[in-house]
Design a protein around this motif. Structure first.
Motif, short mmCIF file in Angstrom:
data_model
loop_
_atom_site.label_atom_id
_atom_site.label_comp_id
_atom_site.label_asym_id
_atom_site.label_seq_id
_atom_site.Cartn_x
_atom_site.Cartn_y
_atom_site.Cartn_z
N PRO A 187 0.80 -1.24 0.00
CA PRO A 187 0.00 0.00 0.00
C PRO A 187 0.83 1.29 0.00
N LEU A 188 2.13 1.18 0.27
CA LEU A 188 2.99 2.36 0.30
C LEU A 188 3.64 2.65 -1.06
N LEU A 189 3.49 1.72 -2.01
CA LEU A 189 4.21 1.80 -3.27
C LEU A 189 3.31 2.24 -4.42
N SER A 190 3.84 3.13 -5.23
CA SER A 190 3.17 3.53 -6.45
C SER A 190 3.09 2.34 -7.41
N GLU A 191 2.10 2.33 -8.26
CA GLU A 191 2.00 1.29 -9.29
C GLU A 191 3.19 1.35 -10.25
N HIS A 192 3.88 2.47 -10.27
CA HIS A 192 5.01 2.68 -11.19
C HIS A 192 6.35 2.69 -10.46
N ILE A 193 6.43 1.97 -9.33
CA ILE A 193 7.64 1.97 -8.51
C ILE A 193 8.86 1.51 -9.29
N VAL A 194 9.96 2.22 -9.08
CA VAL A 194 11.25 1.88 -9.66
C VAL A 194 12.25 1.77 -8.52
N PHE A 195 12.99 0.65 -8.48
CA PHE A 195 14.01 0.44 -7.46
C PHE A 195 15.37 0.36 -8.14
N LEU B 221 14.42 8.16 -1.43
CA LEU B 221 13.03 7.88 -1.74
C LEU B 221 12.38 9.12 -2.34
N ARG B 222 11.60 8.89 -3.39
CA ARG B 222 10.81 9.96 -4.00
C ARG B 222 9.34 9.54 -3.93
N PHE B 223 8.50 10.47 -3.50
CA PHE B 223 7.08 10.20 -3.30
C PHE B 223 6.25 10.88 -4.38
N ASP B 224 5.13 10.25 -4.75
CA ASP B 224 4.22 10.88 -5.71
C ASP B 224 3.28 11.82 -4.96
N ASP B 225 2.32 12.39 -5.67
CA ASP B 225 1.41 13.37 -5.06
C ASP B 225 0.55 12.79 -3.94
N GLN B 226 0.33 11.47 -3.97
CA GLN B 226 -0.46 10.82 -2.92
C GLN B 226 0.40 10.34 -1.75
N GLY B 227 1.70 10.58 -1.83
CA GLY B 227 2.60 10.16 -0.76
C GLY B 227 3.10 8.74 -0.91
N LEU B 228 2.86 8.12 -2.07
CA LEU B 228 3.34 6.77 -2.31
C LEU B 228 4.78 6.82 -2.83
N ILE B 229 5.57 5.80 -2.51
CA ILE B 229 6.96 5.74 -2.97
C ILE B 229 6.96 5.38 -4.45
N GLU B 230 7.53 6.27 -5.27
CA GLU B 230 7.60 6.00 -6.71
C GLU B 230 9.03 5.69 -7.17
N GLU B 231 10.00 6.10 -6.39
CA GLU B 231 11.40 5.79 -6.69
C GLU B 231 12.10 5.46 -5.38
N PHE B 232 12.94 4.42 -5.43
CA PHE B 232 13.71 4.00 -4.26
C PHE B 232 15.09 3.63 -4.80
N GLU B 233 16.09 4.43 -4.44
CA GLU B 233 17.45 4.19 -4.91
C GLU B 233 18.38 4.06 -3.72
N VAL B 234 19.30 3.10 -3.81
CA VAL B 234 20.24 2.84 -2.72
C VAL B 234 21.67 3.03 -3.23
N MET B 235 22.49 3.68 -2.43
CA MET B 235 23.92 3.80 -2.70
C MET B 235 24.66 3.34 -1.46
N VAL B 236 25.80 2.64 -1.67
CA VAL B 236 26.56 2.04 -0.57
C VAL B 236 28.04 2.28 -0.78
N ARG B 237 28.77 2.46 0.31
CA ARG B 237 30.22 2.57 0.31
C ARG B 237 30.75 1.92 1.57
N PRO B 238 31.97 1.58 1.75
CA PRO B 238 33.02 1.55 0.74
C PRO B 238 32.88 0.32 -0.16
N MET B 239 33.81 0.19 -1.09
CA MET B 239 33.74 -0.90 -2.06
C MET B 239 33.71 -2.27 -1.38
N SER B 240 34.45 -2.44 -0.31
CA SER B 240 34.46 -3.75 0.37
C SER B 240 33.08 -4.09 0.94
#
Length: 150
Positions: A31-39, A101-120
């Protein structure tokens, strides 16, 4: 200077996200995710599309991370995006990262991107997630003949 704030709907979604994460109850994420969710994963070139893919990836990573915790957050000027800084360990390798996280106009998550460091830490994450998700590769790549493993 006034601090940026998320919309009320996005704040409710974020509070529910934290509650779901604490319980590793990703099956409640729908219920928290947009129908167009991108991860966007830190270890995959191609984004994952759809609710089933994000639920599987997040449920798995929540079992792979040890000592996971959020530290700080930053909200965009338009109040539709938040960056959540986190730390965790995997097999003795410490890592830091951000969830964007990016939310749409209804407050649903439409984009979820993760970045991690260090390389190990990123390499440890990739190895552990790869082993856990090997049987779900087709589903994650968008092949509709595969379903989320139980």
């Amino acid at each position: 200077m006034k601090a940026n704030e998320l919309s009320d709907a996005a704040q409710r979604t974020l509070a529910t996200w934290h509650h779901i994460l604490e319980r590793n109850a990703m099956e409640e994420l729908d219920p928290l995710l947009s129908e167009h969710i991108v991860f966007r994963s830190p270890v995959a070139h191609t984004p994952y599309l759809g609710k089933a893919a994000i639920q599987l990836v997040l449920k798995t990573v929540n079992t792979v991370f040890e000592n996971f915790r959020y530290h700080r957050s930053f909200v965009s000027e338009d109040g539709r995006s938040i960056v959540l800084e986190f730390s965790a360990e995997i097999g003795g390798k410490a890592l830091k990262g951000i969830d964007m996280l990016r939310f749409d106009d209804q407050g649903l998550i439409e984009e979820f991107e993760v970045m991690v460091r260090p390389m190990s830490g990123l390499q440890a994450l990739a190895a552990k997630m790869g082993a856990q998700l090997a049987s779900a590769t087709g589903m994650l790549k968008g092949n509709s003949n595969h379903s989320v493993p139980g």
